[in-house]
Motif scaffolding. Structure first.
Motif, mmCIF file in Angstrom:
data_model
loop_
_atom_site.group_PDB
_atom_site.id
_atom_site.type_symbol
_atom_site.label_atom_id
_atom_site.label_comp_id
_atom_site.label_asym_id
_atom_site.label_seq_id
_atom_site.Cartn_x
_atom_site.Cartn_y
_atom_site.Cartn_z
ATOM 1 N N ARG A 107 0.815 -1.215 0.000
ATOM 2 C CA ARG A 107 0.000 0.000 0.000
ATOM 3 C C ARG A 107 0.850 1.268 0.000
ATOM 4 N N TYR A 108 1.951 1.273 0.750
ATOM 5 C CA TYR A 108 2.696 2.515 0.940
ATOM 6 C C TYR A 108 4.113 2.492 0.354
ATOM 7 N N GLY A 109 4.636 1.320 0.015
ATOM 8 C CA GLY A 109 6.000 1.248 -0.492
ATOM 9 C C GLY A 109 6.129 1.769 -1.909
ATOM 10 N N SER A 110 7.330 2.206 -2.238
ATOM 11 C CA SER A 110 7.596 2.646 -3.608
ATOM 12 C C SER A 110 7.709 1.422 -4.507
ATOM 13 N N PRO A 111 7.576 1.594 -5.827
ATOM 14 C CA PRO A 111 7.758 0.453 -6.737
ATOM 15 C C PRO A 111 9.105 -0.241 -6.533
ATOM 16 N N ALA A 112 10.159 0.538 -6.287
ATOM 17 C CA ALA A 112 11.480 -0.063 -6.076
ATOM 18 C C ALA A 112 11.504 -0.882 -4.783
ATOM 19 N N GLN A 113 10.881 -0.372 -3.718
ATOM 20 C CA GLN A 113 10.829 -1.115 -2.454
ATOM 21 C C GLN A 113 10.010 -2.394 -2.607
ATOM 22 N N GLN A 114 8.913 -2.296 -3.316
ATOM 23 C CA GLN A 114 8.095 -3.486 -3.550
ATOM 24 C C GLN A 114 8.866 -4.533 -4.350
ATOM 25 N N ALA A 115 9.583 -4.083 -5.371
ATOM 26 C CA ALA A 115 10.336 -5.019 -6.213
ATOM 27 C C ALA A 115 11.469 -5.672 -5.444
ATOM 28 N N GLU A 116 12.064 -4.948 -4.510
ATOM 29 C CA GLU A 116 13.183 -5.495 -3.749
ATOM 30 C C GLU A 116 12.732 -6.480 -2.676
ATOM 31 N N HIS A 117 11.647 -6.151 -1.984
ATOM 32 C CA HIS A 117 11.311 -6.898 -0.771
ATOM 33 C C HIS A 117 10.182 -7.916 -0.926
ATOM 34 N N LEU A 118 9.145 -7.610 -1.694
ATOM 35 C CA LEU A 118 7.992 -8.505 -1.738
ATOM 36 C C LEU A 118 8.299 -9.870 -2.349
ATOM 37 N N PRO A 119 9.090 -9.957 -3.438
ATOM 38 C CA PRO A 119 9.408 -11.297 -3.951
ATOM 39 C C PRO A 119 10.149 -12.167 -2.939
ATOM 40 N N ARG A 120 11.063 -11.582 -2.165
ATOM 41 C CA ARG A 120 11.785 -12.358 -1.155
ATOM 42 C C ARG A 120 10.847 -12.840 -0.064
ATOM 43 N N MET A 121 9.912 -11.987 0.352
ATOM 44 C CA MET A 121 8.932 -12.404 1.354
ATOM 45 C C MET A 121 8.086 -13.551 0.818
ATOM 46 N N ALA A 122 7.652 -13.436 -0.427
ATOM 47 C CA ALA A 122 6.801 -14.471 -1.026
ATOM 48 C C ALA A 122 7.544 -15.790 -1.182
ATOM 49 N N ARG A 123 8.875 -15.735 -1.346
ATOM 50 C CA ARG A 123 9.681 -16.961 -1.441
ATOM 51 C C ARG A 123 9.992 -17.550 -0.077
ATOM 52 N N GLY A 124 9.811 -16.761 0.981
ATOM 53 C CA GLY A 124 10.060 -17.262 2.331
ATOM 54 C C GLY A 124 11.518 -17.300 2.722
ATOM 55 N N ASP A 125 12.339 -16.412 2.163
ATOM 56 C CA ASP A 125 13.766 -16.480 2.463
ATOM 57 C C ASP A 125 14.315 -15.192 3.065
ATOM 58 N N THR A 126 13.465 -14.403 3.738
ATOM 59 C CA THR A 126 13.942 -13.185 4.379
ATOM 60 C C THR A 126 13.280 -13.021 5.741
ATOM 61 N N VAL A 127 14.052 -12.523 6.702
ATOM 62 C CA VAL A 127 13.571 -12.349 8.073
ATOM 63 C C VAL A 127 13.652 -10.871 8.429
#
Length: 379
Positions: A107-127
């Motif tokens: 909702r609030y992240g920039s496109p660059a922040q979404q591209a950096e962080h959301l795929p890793r969260m969806a893969r389950g490999d970031t804490v």
């Protein structure tokens, strides 16, 4: 009226249960669970476990497809949370990614922040860890003193955070810092925990290893691109995020399992025929079921895209009251189980000691209900 699960929802629950059987190691309940899900070993294992959930399409199925989900109803998020909590939370700190950090960035992240962080969260490999509370600013987040001073195209952060679960193993911190003189002039930053100037100090406590850490920020430099949203807009963002977190832990689900376990122990000892014990156990079941229905009401509002209201605060109060009553029940009738006699009962007691403080204190929830729900005047 039918309050049961649909066939599709029940099928999803069965898929989650099967994943637990397939993915959890044989010594999960004897070795990992007693250590708490914030221990180094459990956090390391969460990367393996969450990747396995992701491979099965179970980790973020309620997320939009654009971010790695299947756009299923939010009910699946809570079915997943119930089964994970009942199994000792093998997702570790990654439950935060699924419940509120990811949706907040959508909702609030920039496109660059979404591209950096959301795929890793969806893969389950970031804490992640959350940098909210401070030694002098726990419940009252607006009193925080950690400061982010803007210098050209970057910020310099100084201050400290406390009670920061998962900080020793976290890849990133969802950090609140003051960026102005006003009480609510707060901004949010996505800070890699490997950034120079960050140190983590752990300290012991009743909640076991990994939950209690202090994080120090000494001249920590982060680029402007690490800020979420506009400068000073953090209060609105964190209010949105906390509306997810305060009902994100299904305390009612594991509470009912602990009641069942406690009554089994009492029956084995020949003490469950006591009418006082039976009455107290019955009241506990009723209280947890009430908390469940209130939480489901919040989920239903979310599914229908209704605006948030104080029902989430009421649901949290109901859950916390039931948890406190269950802890008193264990202390009154099974005190030996809390001293090494039964590891699961002991772990439940330990992990819930701070339940009335985390994600907004019990008293704060009552205050929000009074002022926002009942519209009572302050003072």
């Amino acid at each position: 009226m039918e309050f049961g699960w649909t066939a599709q929802q029940q099928k999803y629950r069965e898929r989650v249960q099967q994943a637990l059987k397939d993915l959890l190691p044989d010594d999960w309940y004897s070795k990992y669970v007693p250590e708490s899900y914030a221990s180094d070993a459990n956090i390391a294992y969460s990367r393996i476990f969450c990747a396995g959930l992701a491979d099965r399409g179970l980790l973020v199925s309620h997320w939009p497809r654009a971010y790695g989900g299947e756009e299923s109803e939010d009910w699946e998020q809570f079915i997943l949370a119930e089964e994970m909590k009942g199994a000792g939370e093998p997702r570790g700190g990654q439950y935060m990614n699924v419940n509120w950090i990811g949706p907040t960035l959508m909702r609030y992240g920039s496109p660059a922040q979404q591209a950096e962080h959301l795929p890793r969260m969806a893969r389950g490999d970031t804490v992640w860890c959350q940098g909210f509370s401070e030694p002098g600013a726990g419940t009252d987040l607006a009193a925080l003193r950690t400061k982010a001073e803007r210098r050209g195209d970057h910020y310099v952060i100084n201050g400290s955070k406390i009670w920061t679960s998962y900080a020793r193993q976290a890849d990133f911190c969802f950090l609140l810092a003051r960026t102005g003189a006003g009480r609510k002039e707060i901004s949010i930053f996505l800070v890699p925990m490997t950034t120079p100037g960050i140190t983590v100090t752990s300290f012991p406590g009743l909640t076991k290893d990994g939950h209690l850490n202090e994080v120090f920020f000494t001249d920590v430099e982060v680029p402007e691109s690490a800020r979420v949203g506009e400068e000073g807009a953090g209060w609105q963002i964190i209010t949105h995020a906390l509306s997810f977190e305060r009902v994100g832990v299904p305390r009612y689900h594991v509470g009912l399992e602990i009641i069942s376990l406690a009554t089994e122990v009492l029956k084995a000892e020949g003490r469950y025929d006591d009418p006082v014990i039976q009455s107290r156990a019955g009241m506990l079941v009723a209280n947890f079921e009430a908390a469940r229905l209130l939480t489901y009401r919040v989920v239903d509002q979310r599914v229908k895209r209704e605006p948030p209201n104080t029902i989430s605060n009421v649901a949290r109060i109901a859950s916390l009251s039931a948890v406190n009553d269950l802890m008193n029940f264990l202390m009154d009738f099974l005190p030996d189980c809390l001293c090494g006699g039964h590891p699961l009962l002991e772990e439940y007691y330990r992990i819930n000691v701070p339940a009335g403080i985390t994600a907004g204190t019990y008293e704060l929830q009552l205050d929000l209900i009074a002022t926002r729900g009942l519209e009572l005047p302050r003072g």
